[in-house]
Design a protein around this motif. Structure first.
Motif, short mmCIF file in Angstrom:
data_model
loop_
_atom_site.label_atom_id
_atom_site.label_comp_id
_atom_site.label_asym_id
_atom_site.label_seq_id
_atom_site.Cartn_x
_atom_site.Cartn_y
_atom_site.Cartn_z
N SER A 140 4.48 1.88 9.62
CA SER A 140 4.18 2.49 10.91
C SER A 140 5.05 1.96 12.04
CB SER A 140 2.70 2.26 11.25
OG SER A 140 2.37 0.89 11.22
N ASP B 283 1.77 3.82 6.59
CA ASP B 283 0.48 3.12 6.52
C ASP B 283 -0.48 3.63 7.59
OD1 ASP B 283 0.51 1.08 8.94
OD2 ASP B 283 2.50 1.02 8.03
N ASP B 284 -1.73 3.16 7.52
CA ASP B 284 -2.79 3.71 8.35
C ASP B 284 -2.76 3.26 9.80
OD1 ASP B 284 -3.59 1.11 7.99
OD2 ASP B 284 -5.46 1.59 6.95
N GLU B 285 -1.74 2.49 10.20
CA GLU B 285 -1.59 2.14 11.60
C GLU B 285 -0.63 3.09 12.32
OE1 GLU B 285 -0.89 -1.99 12.46
OE2 GLU B 285 -2.01 -2.63 10.67
N ARG C 24 0.83 -1.21 0.00
CA ARG C 24 0.00 0.00 0.00
C ARG C 24 0.86 1.26 0.00
NH1 ARG C 24 -2.49 0.23 4.74
NH2 ARG C 24 -2.06 -1.82 5.57
N VAL D 41 -0.63 8.92 4.19
CA VAL D 41 -1.02 7.69 4.87
C VAL D 41 -1.72 6.79 3.88
CG1 VAL D 41 -2.41 6.69 6.71
CG2 VAL D 41 -1.22 8.87 7.08
#
Length: 255
Positions: free
Chosen positions: A211, A234-236, A82, A254
Motif C-alpha cells: 500500500s 494489502d489492506d492498508e 500476505r 486486497v
C-alpha cells in the motif's frame, strides 16, 4: 473553519494517506474544488506537499532515490507475505509458465513456490533464481545481463532481447510507484526497460505492490494502468486510490 486550519488539515491528510484527490478533499471539507486547488498551491509553496494531476502527494513521494534490495526486504514483511500468498491464486495451471521480476514482493512469492505445481519460470533476479534452482517440478530460466547491485537483478539490452522471444502465461512484476495518472513506475531507466519487456511477454500481467506504493510516482513509467490486469496489494491501501485504479480497468486484490 479558517483557511489556515483547513490547509493544515489537508497537509495532515496528505501525510496520512500518501495521496489525496482534489474532489475528495472538497467534499470532505464542504468547499469548492477551486478552493482546494488554492489551498494546495499555498501548501506547495510552503514545502508541505507536492501537487500532481488531480490532487497532491507528500513532498517525498516523487522520489528518485532507490533503496537497496536488502533494505526493502526488511520493510513491510508481513504485508508482502500476505500479498505473495494472495498472488498464488494468479498462477497458471500445472505446466504453465511465469516470469518473475526482481524485487522484495516477487521474492516473497518465489518463497511460496514449493514445486507441488509443475511450472516453467523465467527470472532476471539472482536471489530468486538461487531460491528456485532446486525446487522440484520447476524448470528455471535465468535471464542474463548486467546485474545491478541495488536490485541484484539483470538489466540491459541482452536482458530485454531475451524477453522479446518469450511468451509466458503470467508475468509477476514489482513496482516502486502506482498512480492512476502516471501508471506503474520505477526510478531507474534500465529497470523500467526490463519491466516493460516482461509486461509485453506476459499474457496476463500481475503487479505486486504494498500500500505504500499507491500514490507514488517515480521517474520512469514501465506500464500504463490499462496494461496491467491485476494489482495485488494489502489492506492498508487507500480505498480512494484503489477505486481510481479499478475505474481504469485494473482488478485489485486486497490481501
Amino acid at each position: 473553519m479558517y483557511a489556515e486550519e483547513r490547509q493544515q488539515a489537508i497537509a495532515g491528510l496528505v501525510t496520512e494517506r500518501g495521496r489525496v484527490a482534489v474532489t475528495a478533499v472538497a467534499e470532505h471539507f464542504g468547499v469548492t474544488t477551486e478552493t482546494v486547488r488554492r489551498d494546495l498551491a499555498v501548501l506547495e509553496r510552503a514545502g508541505m506537499l507536492r501537487r500532481v494531476h488531480g490532487g497532491a502527494v507528500p513532498i517525498g513521494a516523487l522520489a528518485v532515490v532507490e533503496p537497496a534490495l536488502g533494505e526493502r526486504r526488511r520493510t513491510r514483511t508481513d504485508a508482502k507475505r500476505r500479498i505473495a500468498a494472495a498472488a498464488l491464486a494468479q498462477l497458471p495451471p500445472a505446466g504453465g509458465s511465469i516470469i518473475l521480476d526482481g524485487g522484495s514482493s516477487t521474492a516473497a512469492l518465489a518463497e511460496l513456490l514449493t514445486g507441488d505445481r509443475p511450472l516453467v519460470a523465467a527470472t532476471n533476479s539472482v536471489p530468486i533464481a538461487a531460491r528456485l534452482a532446486g525446487a522440484p517440478g520447476l524448470t528455471l530460466h535465468l535471464l542474463g545481463g548486467r546485474v545491478r547491485g541495488t536490485t541484484q537483478s539483470a538489466v540491459g539490452e541482452s536482458t530485454v532481447a531475451a524477453l522479446t522471444g518469450l511468451r509466458a502465461d503470467v508475468a509477476f512484476l514489482g513496482t516502486k510507484g502506482i498512480s492512476a495518472e502516471h501508471g506503474f513506475s520505477t526510478p531507474d531507466e534500465s529497470e523500467a526497460a526490463v519491466k516493460r519487456a516482461m509486461a509485453r511477454a506476459g499474457q496476463r500481467v500481475v503487479v505486486l505492490g504494498d500500500s505504500t506504493k499507491l500514490g507514488r510516482e517515480h521517474l520512469v513509467r514501465f506500464a500504463a494502468v490499462p496494461e496491467v490486469d491485476v494489482l495485488v496489494t494489502d489492506d492498508e491501501a487507500d480505498p480512494a486510490l484503489v477505486g481510481e485504479l479499478q475505474r481504469c480497468g485494473v482488478e485489485v486484490v486486497v490481501a
